[in-house]
Scaffold this motif. Structure first.
Motif, PDB file in Angstrom:
ATOM      1  N   SER A  94       0.841  -1.195   0.000  1.00  0.00           N
ATOM      2  CA  SER A  94       0.000   0.000   0.000  1.00  0.00           C
ATOM      3  C   SER A  94       0.874   1.241   0.000  1.00  0.00           C
ATOM      4  CB  SER A  94      -0.969   0.006   1.178  1.00  0.00           C
ATOM      5  OG  SER A  94      -0.312   0.190   2.416  1.00  0.00           O
ATOM      6  N   SER A  95       0.267   2.322  -0.416  1.00  0.00           N
ATOM      7  CA  SER A  95       1.007   3.565  -0.577  1.00  0.00           C
ATOM      8  C   SER A  95       0.074   4.730  -0.305  1.00  0.00           C
ATOM      9  CB  SER A  95       1.556   3.635  -2.005  1.00  0.00           C
ATOM     10  OG  SER A  95       2.282   4.804  -2.233  1.00  0.00           O
ATOM     11  N   PRO A  96       0.558   5.741   0.392  1.00  0.00           N
ATOM     12  CA  PRO A  96      -0.293   6.903   0.621  1.00  0.00           C
ATOM     13  C   PRO A  96      -0.238   7.840  -0.568  1.00  0.00           C
ATOM     14  CG  PRO A  96       1.813   7.253   1.686  1.00  0.00           C
ATOM     15  CD  PRO A  96       1.870   5.894   1.046  1.00  0.00           C
ATOM     16  N   ARG A  97      -1.259   8.616  -0.709  1.00  0.00           N
ATOM     17  CA  ARG A  97      -1.200   9.688  -1.699  1.00  0.00           C
ATOM     18  C   ARG A  97      -1.219  10.986  -0.905  1.00  0.00           C
ATOM     19  NH1 ARG A  97      -1.938  10.320  -7.065  1.00  0.00           N
ATOM     20  NH2 ARG A  97      -2.678  12.320  -7.810  1.00  0.00           N
ATOM     21  N   LEU A  98      -0.056  11.610  -0.824  1.00  0.00           N
ATOM     22  CA  LEU A  98       0.070  12.796  -0.004  1.00  0.00           C
ATOM     23  C   LEU A  98       0.123  14.027  -0.887  1.00  0.00           C
ATOM     24  CD1 LEU A  98       2.803  11.443   2.434  1.00  0.00           C
ATOM     25  CD2 LEU A  98       0.321  11.498   2.775  1.00  0.00           C
ATOM     26  N   ALA A  99      -0.630  15.022  -0.511  1.00  0.00           N
ATOM     27  CA  ALA A  99      -0.661  16.255  -1.293  1.00  0.00           C
ATOM     28  C   ALA A  99       0.729  16.874  -1.334  1.00  0.00           C
ATOM     29  CB  ALA A  99      -1.644  17.243  -0.663  1.00  0.00           C
ATOM     30  N   GLY A 100       1.164  17.206  -2.532  1.00  0.00           N
ATOM     31  CA  GLY A 100       2.452  17.874  -2.681  1.00  0.00           C
ATOM     32  C   GLY A 100       3.640  16.939  -2.651  1.00  0.00           C
ATOM     33  N   VAL A 101       3.407  15.638  -2.483  1.00  0.00           N
ATOM     34  CA  VAL A 101       4.509  14.680  -2.436  1.00  0.00           C
ATOM     35  C   VAL A 101       4.367  13.730  -3.604  1.00  0.00           C
ATOM     36  CG1 VAL A 101       5.621  12.819  -1.155  1.00  0.00           C
ATOM     37  CG2 VAL A 101       4.669  14.799   0.064  1.00  0.00           C
ATOM     38  N   SER A 102       5.335  13.732  -4.469  1.00  0.00           N
ATOM     39  CA  SER A 102       5.265  12.811  -5.605  1.00  0.00           C
ATOM     40  C   SER A 102       6.279  11.700  -5.376  1.00  0.00           C
ATOM     41  CB  SER A 102       5.566  13.540  -6.908  1.00  0.00           C
ATOM     42  OG  SER A 102       6.851  14.101  -6.855  1.00  0.00           O
ATOM     43  N   SER A 103       5.847  10.644  -4.749  1.00  0.00           N
ATOM     44  CA  SER A 103       6.701   9.474  -4.539  1.00  0.00           C
ATOM     45  C   SER A 103       5.828   8.248  -4.556  1.00  0.00           C
ATOM     46  CB  SER A 103       7.435   9.564  -3.210  1.00  0.00           C
ATOM     47  OG  SER A 103       8.099   8.339  -2.939  1.00  0.00           O
ATOM     48  N   ASN A 104       6.351   7.198  -5.097  1.00  0.00           N
ATOM     49  CA  ASN A 104       5.598   5.961  -5.153  1.00  0.00           C
ATOM     50  C   ASN A 104       6.163   4.934  -4.183  1.00  0.00           C
ATOM     51  OD1 ASN A 104       3.537   4.326  -6.012  1.00  0.00           O
ATOM     52  ND2 ASN A 104       4.649   3.528  -7.756  1.00  0.00           N
ATOM     53  N   GLU A 105       6.625   5.390  -3.017  1.00  0.00           N
ATOM     54  CA  GLU A 105       7.102   4.452  -2.011  1.00  0.00           C
ATOM     55  C   GLU A 105       5.970   3.537  -1.591  1.00  0.00           C
ATOM     56  OE1 GLU A 105       8.669   6.338   1.424  1.00  0.00           O
ATOM     57  OE2 GLU A 105       8.737   4.501   2.599  1.00  0.00           O
ATOM     58  N   GLN A 106       6.222   2.243  -1.607  1.00  0.00           N
ATOM     59  CA  GLN A 106       5.204   1.262  -1.264  1.00  0.00           C
ATOM     60  C   GLN A 106       5.655   0.443  -0.063  1.00  0.00           C
ATOM     61  OE1 GLN A 106       3.973  -0.961  -4.759  1.00  0.00           O
ATOM     62  NE2 GLN A 106       3.910   0.903  -5.996  1.00  0.00           N
ATOM     63  N   PHE A 107       4.678   0.091   0.784  1.00  0.00           N
ATOM     64  CA  PHE A 107       4.911  -0.674   1.996  1.00  0.00           C
ATOM     65  C   PHE A 107       4.314  -2.059   1.790  1.00  0.00           C
ATOM     66  CE2 PHE A 107       6.299   2.822   4.727  1.00  0.00           C
ATOM     67  CZ  PHE A 107       5.893   3.910   3.969  1.00  0.00           C
ATOM     68  N   PHE A 108       5.132  -3.070   1.987  1.00  0.00           N
ATOM     69  CA  PHE A 108       4.727  -4.428   1.651  1.00  0.00           C
ATOM     70  C   PHE A 108       4.252  -5.225   2.856  1.00  0.00           C
ATOM     71  CE2 PHE A 108       5.687  -5.171  -2.802  1.00  0.00           C
ATOM     72  CZ  PHE A 108       6.371  -4.010  -3.116  1.00  0.00           C
TER      73      PHE A 108
END
Lengths: 117, 109
Positions: A94-108
């Motif tokens: 899963s991954s958060p969608r944070l305003a102003g942050v463009s990163s696709n870091e995913q937590f497994f």
């Protein structure tokens, strides 16, 4: 534990049976992913949800596979008429969608290991 | 199509030796690169990502767009670094992670 959880951790089934896996993402993560990992390979993308919408499916996801995320929280992955080639580790992330942050870091999550006999 | 290549399946070094795990990628857009690590019997976890430019557990990785590489380096390997390391690619226009096949790092005493 506030991490991604998956259930069951192990599943042994006979060829032709249906199986369903569950993934609970980190709370408030609106993006959820399914991957499959076979021996000696890195995880391979299967499908992706943003909230309850399934936005992308890999060609690996044959019509025997279906995934849902009905309320935008947990997700299920179902495999119908399992085949021996379906034996693999199924990972959820899963991954958060944070305003102003463009990163696709995913937590497994820890994965569900499927063995088809 | 996006692709990640990790040429080494196994890298074996002695404690205190320098380590470099190679990663090359193929992607025509603006890439986002990650290193994930999986210790024995643990889940896959993020080690570092290029946009944060951090050093985590002594590891660093620099994105080289000219060589399309994102090699992972550590000057002095420790036994606890023994694990499976995966390089992964994402980018503008796609949300998934594309993983390499992984490199097993074995650090011997």
């Amino acid at each position: 534990d506030t991490g991604v959880s998956q259930d069951p951790r192990h599943k042994i089934t006979k060829r032709g049976q249906n199986v369903t896996f569950r993934c609970d993402p980190i709370s408030e993560h609106n993006r959820l992913y399914w991957y499959r990992q076979t021996l000696g390979q890195g995880p391979e993308f299967l499908t992706y949800f943003q909230n309850e919408a399934q936005l992308e499916k890999s060609r690996l996801l044959s019509d025997r596979f279906s995934a849902e995320r009905p309320k935008g929280s947990f997700s299920t992955l179902e495999i119908q008429r399992t085949e021996q080639g379906d034996s693999a580790m199924y990972l959820c992330a899963s991954s958060p969608r944070l305003a102003g942050v463009s990163s696709n870091e995913q937590f497994f999550g820890p994965g569900t290991r499927l063995t088809v006999l | 199509a996006q692709r990640v290549t990790q040429p080494e399946k196994l890298l074996s070094v002695f404690k205190g030796a320098p380590v470099e795990l190679k990663c090359n990628y193929s992607y025509s857009g603006s890439p986002e690169l990650f290193w994930y690590v999986q210790y024995s019997r643990q889940r896959l976890q993020l080690l570092l990502r290029h946009i944060s430019r951090e050093s985590i557990k002594g590891f660093t990785a620099d994105l080289n767009k000219g060589e399309t590489s994102f090699h992972l380096k550590k000057p002095f390997a420790q036994e606890e670094d023994s694990a499976m390391y995966y390089c992964a690619l994402s980018g503008t226009g796609f949300q998934k992670l594309v993983f390499g096949t992984g490199t097993r790092l074995l650090v011997s005493p």
